[in-house]
Design an enzyme around this catalytic site. Structure first.
Site, mmCIF file in Angstrom:
data_model
loop_
_atom_site.group_PDB
_atom_site.id
_atom_site.type_symbol
_atom_site.label_atom_id
_atom_site.label_comp_id
_atom_site.label_asym_id
_atom_site.label_seq_id
_atom_site.Cartn_x
_atom_site.Cartn_y
_atom_site.Cartn_z
ATOM 1 C CG ASP A 288 -1.986 1.023 1.130
ATOM 2 O OD1 ASP A 288 -3.104 0.361 0.826
ATOM 3 O OD2 ASP A 288 -1.868 2.199 1.057
ATOM 4 C CB ILE A 289 0.949 4.452 -1.990
ATOM 5 C CG1 ILE A 289 1.715 5.299 -2.723
ATOM 6 C CG2 ILE A 289 -0.502 4.973 -1.583
ATOM 7 C CD1 ILE A 289 1.515 5.708 -4.239
ATOM 8 C CG ASN B 128 -12.431 -0.619 3.877
ATOM 9 O OD1 ASN B 128 -12.887 -1.066 4.907
ATOM 10 N ND2 ASN B 128 -11.333 -0.074 3.791
ATOM 11 C CD GLU C 278 -9.462 6.032 0.648
ATOM 12 O OE1 GLU C 278 -8.406 6.079 0.041
ATOM 13 O OE2 GLU C 278 -9.556 6.345 1.805
ATOM 14 C CB VAL C 279 -9.327 1.794 -4.857
ATOM 15 C CG1 VAL C 279 -9.044 1.301 -6.285
ATOM 16 C CG2 VAL C 279 -8.227 3.088 -4.304
ATOM 17 C CG HIS D 139 -8.505 -3.071 -2.359
ATOM 18 N ND1 HIS D 139 -9.465 -2.344 -2.927
ATOM 19 C CD2 HIS D 139 -8.512 -2.179 -1.000
ATOM 20 C CE1 HIS D 139 -10.072 -1.485 -2.430
ATOM 21 N NE2 HIS D 139 -9.257 -1.197 -1.181
ATOM 22 C CG HIS E 295 -6.850 -2.762 3.059
ATOM 23 N ND1 HIS E 295 -6.064 -1.645 2.851
ATOM 24 C CD2 HIS E 295 -8.219 -2.759 2.565
ATOM 25 C CE1 HIS E 295 -6.646 -1.090 2.263
ATOM 26 N NE2 HIS E 295 -8.098 -1.403 2.282
HETATM 27 P P1 5GP Z 1 -9.794 1.382 0.268
HETATM 28 O O1 5GP Z 1 -10.262 2.510 1.226
HETATM 29 O O2 5GP Z 1 -10.534 1.450 -0.734
HETATM 30 O O3 5GP Z 1 -10.289 0.129 1.285
HETATM 31 O O4 5GP Z 1 -8.425 1.468 0.216
HETATM 32 C C1 5GP Z 1 -7.632 1.913 -0.753
HETATM 33 C C2 5GP Z 1 -6.190 1.653 -0.567
HETATM 34 O O5 5GP Z 1 -5.317 1.742 -1.778
HETATM 35 C C3 5GP Z 1 -5.692 2.786 0.687
HETATM 36 O O6 5GP Z 1 -5.091 2.190 1.655
HETATM 37 C C4 5GP Z 1 -4.748 3.557 -0.279
HETATM 38 O O7 5GP Z 1 -3.432 4.128 0.629
HETATM 39 C C5 5GP Z 1 -4.262 2.615 -1.410
HETATM 40 N N1 5GP Z 1 -3.912 3.316 -2.592
HETATM 41 C C6 5GP Z 1 -4.337 4.379 -3.327
HETATM 42 N N2 5GP Z 1 -3.661 4.607 -4.346
HETATM 43 C C7 5GP Z 1 -2.763 3.968 -4.613
HETATM 44 C C8 5GP Z 1 -1.679 3.633 -5.284
HETATM 45 O O8 5GP Z 1 -1.495 4.436 -6.366
HETATM 46 N N3 5GP Z 1 -0.713 2.748 -5.107
HETATM 47 C C9 5GP Z 1 -0.812 1.980 -4.082
HETATM 48 N N4 5GP Z 1 0.199 1.100 -3.755
HETATM 49 N N5 5GP Z 1 -1.812 1.913 -3.092
HETATM 50 C C10 5GP Z 1 -2.677 2.876 -3.247
#
Ligand code: 5GP
Length: 125
Positions: free
Chosen positions: A35-36, A97, A105-106, A110, A112
């Site tokens: 994760d970034i 999520n 968010e994405v 995915h 985690h």
């Molecule tokens: P969500 O909130 O959708 O469960 O988690 C999305 C995750 O994607 C977050 O933890 C965020 O830090 C990670 N993320 C967003 N953009 C990028 C990216 O460009 N590269 C990587 N490696 N992780 C990302």
């Protein structure tokens, strides 16, 4: 079930090689990468290569091959990172999520994987 997949989401762009990632493991159907913005010393994301929006979308519509590959890859990530209680390590947490209430968010499914410190109670109150 009617999910509309956005092919411009950030993980779709990572899968197309348009954005770099720090890969932990890649297979025919699955990619695992760091994760970034890590929220624990270990914070890895495991994603299917197929166009699935959420866990329930993936679980309902992916092929048996994709489902097995995804889970076996996640297990191999745990082994590679040395976080499995089965290997005597202190363990980890998986989380996925979905949607607005899940704070996703994405919009590409995915998983985690967090590890490397005590992770506290399951949800903030
Ligand atoms: P969500 O909130 O959708 O469960 O988690 C999305 C995750 O994607 C977050 O933890 C965020 O830090 C990670 N993320 C967003 N953009 C990028 C990216 O460009 N590269 C990587 N490696 N992780 C990302």
């Amino acid at each position: 079930m009617s999910y509309v997949y956005d092919p411009e989401n950030i993980f779709a762009r990572i899968l197309r090689g348009e954005i770099p990632n720090k890969t932990v493991l890649e297979t025919a159907h699955t990619l695992a990468f760091h994760d970034i913005r890590p929220q624990a010393p270990v914070h890895v994301l495991v994603i299917p290569k197929g166009a699935y929006v959420t866990f329930d979308h993936f679980a309902a519509e992916a092929s048996a091959e994709e489902l097995v590959d995804f889970h076996r890859t996640a297990a191999e990530v745990c082994r590679l990172l040395g976080i499995s209680p089965g290997d005597g390590a202190a363990g980890y947490r998986t989380l996925s999520n979905a949607g607005e209430n899940g704070h996703q968010e994405v919009p590409h499914f995915h998983l985690h994987i967090f590890a490397g410190r005590p992770l506290g109670p399951m949800l903030a109150r």
